[in-house]
Design an enzyme around this catalytic site. Sequence first.
Site, PDB file in Angstrom:
ATOM      1  N   ASN A 104      20.840  69.593 -53.355  1.00 29.84           N
ATOM      2  CA  ASN A 104      20.118  69.025 -52.210  1.00 29.84           C
ATOM      3  C   ASN A 104      19.084  67.988 -52.645  1.00 29.84           C
ATOM      4  O   ASN A 104      18.931  66.942 -52.014  1.00 29.84           O
ATOM      5  CB  ASN A 104      19.414  70.144 -51.419  1.00 29.84           C
ATOM      6  CG  ASN A 104      20.330  70.744 -50.372  1.00 29.84           C
ATOM      7  OD1 ASN A 104      21.470  70.324 -50.213  1.00 29.84           O
ATOM      8  ND2 ASN A 104      19.830  71.746 -49.656  1.00 29.84           N
TER       9      ASN A 104
ATOM     10  N   GLU B 132      23.009  74.813 -55.411  1.00 32.73           N
ATOM     11  CA  GLU B 132      22.858  74.217 -54.075  1.00 32.73           C
ATOM     12  C   GLU B 132      21.471  73.598 -53.889  1.00 32.73           C
ATOM     13  O   GLU B 132      21.342  72.505 -53.318  1.00 32.73           O
ATOM     14  CB  GLU B 132      23.096  75.278 -52.995  1.00 32.73           C
ATOM     15  CG  GLU B 132      24.469  75.922 -53.006  1.00 32.73           C
ATOM     16  CD  GLU B 132      25.605  74.955 -52.687  1.00 32.73           C
ATOM     17  OE1 GLU B 132      25.329  73.819 -52.254  1.00 32.73           O
ATOM     18  OE2 GLU B 132      26.771  75.340 -52.897  1.00 32.73           O
TER      19      GLU B 132
ATOM     20  N   ARG C   9      30.657  66.117 -46.497  1.00 30.39           N
ATOM     21  CA  ARG C   9      30.085  67.331 -47.080  1.00 30.39           C
ATOM     22  C   ARG C   9      30.162  68.479 -46.076  1.00 30.39           C
ATOM     23  O   ARG C   9      30.300  68.266 -44.879  1.00 30.39           O
ATOM     24  CB  ARG C   9      28.642  67.073 -47.525  1.00 30.39           C
ATOM     25  CG  ARG C   9      28.578  66.092 -48.701  1.00 30.39           C
ATOM     26  CD  ARG C   9      27.278  66.206 -49.443  1.00 30.39           C
ATOM     27  NE  ARG C   9      26.960  67.544 -49.879  1.00 30.39           N
ATOM     28  CZ  ARG C   9      27.429  68.105 -50.992  1.00 30.39           C
ATOM     29  NH1 ARG C   9      28.244  67.453 -51.786  1.00 30.39           N
ATOM     30  NH2 ARG C   9      27.073  69.337 -51.316  1.00 30.39           N
TER      31      ARG C   9
END
Lengths: 117, 146
Positions: B52, B48, B106
């Site tokens: 990002n 994650e 998302r």
Amino acid sequence: MEIKWKVKDPILIMKVIGEIDLTTASRLKSEIDEMLNAHPQSNILLVLLDMVSFIDSSGLGAILGAYKRLEEDSSKIFLVAPKNPVRHVLDISGVSKLVTIFDTMEEALSKTREGLL
Amino acid sequence: MKKENYVKLEFESISENISFARVVAASFVSQLDFTLPDIEEIKVAVSEAVTNVVLHAYEDNGPVFMEMKLVDEDKKLIDIIIYDKGRGIPDINKAREASYTTIEGRMGFGFVFMESFSDTLEVSSTPGEGTLIHMTKTPDLAGEGD
């Protein structure tokens, strides 16, 4: 990631093998869209996850995108046989409360066919 | 026996390197007594954090920096820092909210997963200079001796 399809009208079965992250999620989404477009009479999508070894929020986004599309068409998506750690991610994200999960494909086929009768 | 170890990596912010980062992290943290579920959680958290950077940090691509340190003393700990030199996050509190996203389609669960799958999570960011994610995790020793 590899995707294999079986069509048992009106049920589409998608078997996913490998990892679902940002790199692969877009292909997952586009394959689902293509199959749903090619089989408009299908109203159930079973996603077999027993060979998926990793999923993160990008992968969940692809699954939820399919969920929304199918809901809009009064169709259903079900997840089948996710193993940990995938199951853990589905639980902690709340996806397992939104999308029904079956432990085995036999159960999924049996329950969905019951619902079709 | 006291043991410390660290690695420092720099790689390009492209999606192909997300799996690279989490595999490296899993390999590194396996030096401590983490359970397999713990290691899987670390892989998600790292995935994650790097996702990002790939999605948000740079106009095109740029460098991702990943530093990991393990301490194996009385207190066992893995310390993971992932940072970039990109555009930064204007409002960190907002970005950490569940379901908040600036990209359509998302989930906005990146920070939620990082927080859920680590023991501590700190985020610092300066617009125009970059963002730094700092996560720590300690092996769950509750089951030791079973």
